[in-house]
Design a protein around this motif. Structure first.
Motif: not given
Length: 396
Positions: A55-56, A59, A83, A222-223, A226-227, A230
């Motif tokens: 989901e992420v 990068s 992703k 996922n959470t 994501t955090k 960011a």
């Protein structure tokens, strides 16, 4: 001849260009390496967690790399997590197939780190071992017939990593990457123990583990990712370790994993020397107790909050139980202060009420005698002499 030479020159230029392009690749900030041993009854949760990672995805700042052993697949695979929008199917490319690699072999973990370092270089490393866990010592078989021995049990090979071998893996990993492993964490049960963390103090900066059991769903990848993604430019290693601890517990406190009693702690291993010294003083003071007070200490140990295994107890709750029984010492305050510095983040759902660090505290001679000899070789005992107090506590 001219055409042949032209083709040779073109091939050479392509090879040179490829070489230069690879050499010019910028080093990323982070490698997030997850060693998923699903060669057991946790297998379905491995795919679930990889789908959460997708989901992420990786990068330009972070590689998410997985070594995945699955009970459904005879081949262990290495994935570069990309992703995608499919939450039910793992679609990330398999960048290396390892055949029947032994996921219970600590050297396999080292090979994973070495491979990542050579092919996906990064400044910082967060290494995760995912599987059943059982703290610093083994239990042969649990009530469901599942083998749980230290960590990373492989049902195909019958192999697993001992606490000492896991520490060896981190020591070798630190040599490979040229500095301490920034964060080591266990996505596994019962690994929030001073005995396990102590073994890694020379090779890991921050340690994350749960005092209690983890539900099968494990971490909310996922959470958390994501955090982290960011804020990847602004969070340091200590903040990332604390973020994981807090996000994990939040996910089971009405978050994406519902409501379950869980714990998670992050430790600053640069503070472990003072913590072990404080433990040494407490142990020394308790060793001087009279026979009647030793009996009270034994009762206090039995009343201390435990986690699955009767001999895995909350370190600071033991002090509280001692004080309730009328046993006090000035060293207790020093240990509490040292733990406050050592524990970077102590997180739990509302019904847990723990202090963040478990310690071996057998109050039955059969529990003590089974592991006493091995305990003598652990780094924590060597630094704190805690085993000497345990011997006194468990005298027949």
């Amino acid at each position: 001849m001219t055409n042949h030479l032209s083709r040779v020159l073109v091939c050479l230029l392509l090879l040179i260009g490829t070489s230069f392009a690879h050499a010019a690749e910028p080093m990323k900030e982070w490698n997030f390496l997850v060693f998923i041993n699903g060669v057991n009854n946790l297998d379905s949760f491995g795919a679930q967690n990889i789908n959460q990672m997708e989901e992420v995805g990786s990068s330009d700042k972070m590689n998410i790399l997985v070594q995945w052993g699955s009970a459904k697949n005879p081949n262990v695979q290495r994935l570069l997590v990309k992703k995608d929008n499919d939450k039910k199917k793992v679609t990330s490319p398999v960048v290396q197939n390892l055949g029947g690699a032994d996921m219970g072999d600590w050297k396999e973990l080292v090979r994973f780190v070495d491979w990542a370092n050579q092919n996906y270089p990064a400044k910082h490393y967060f290494i995760v071992v995912w599987d059943h866990g059982n703290g610093w010592h083994l239990t042969s078989v649990n009530n469901n017939g599942t083998h749980i021995q230290d960590i990373s049990w492989d049902d195909r090979t019958g192999n697993y990593m001992t606490t000492e071998q896991l520490a060896q893996a981190m020591a070798e990993s630190a040599k490979i990457i040229g500095h301490k492993v920034d964060i080591y964490a266990s996505d596994a049960c019962l690994m929030g123990m001073i005995e396990v963390a102590s073994e890694m103090q020379d090779s890991v900066s921050y340690y994350v583990g749960s005092q209690d059991v983890e539900p099968g769903a494990g971490w909310p990848y996922n959470t958390f990712l994501t955090k982290w993604a960011a804020q990847v430019d602004s969070l340091n290693s200590a903040q990332v370790a604390a973020l994981l601890s807090k996000d994990y517990t939040a996910s089971y406190n009405g978050g994406i994993n519902g409501k379950r009693p869980v714990t998670m702690s992050a430790y600053d291993l640069s503070k472990i020397g003072a913590y072990e010294a404080a433990f040494a003083q407490v142990g020394s003071d308790l060793n001087k107790l009279s026979a009647s007070d030793i009996a009270k200490a034994k009762m206090a140990a039995g009343n201390t909050k435990f986690f699955t295994n009767w001999d895995y107890r909350d370190a600071l709750d033991f002090l509280t139980q001692l004080e309730k029984g009328g046993i006090t010492a000035s060293s207790f305050a020093a240990l509490r202060s040292a733990q406050n510095s050592f524990v970077l983040s102590n997180d739990q759902t509302q019904d847990q009420k723990t202090w963040g660090v478990s310690v071996w505290l057998p109050s039955d001679d059969s529990d003590y005698s089974q592991y006493a000899e091995r305990y003598q070789g652990l780094r924590f005992h060597k630094n704190s002499d805690w085993g000497s107090f345990l011997k006194t506590l468990n005298k027949k």
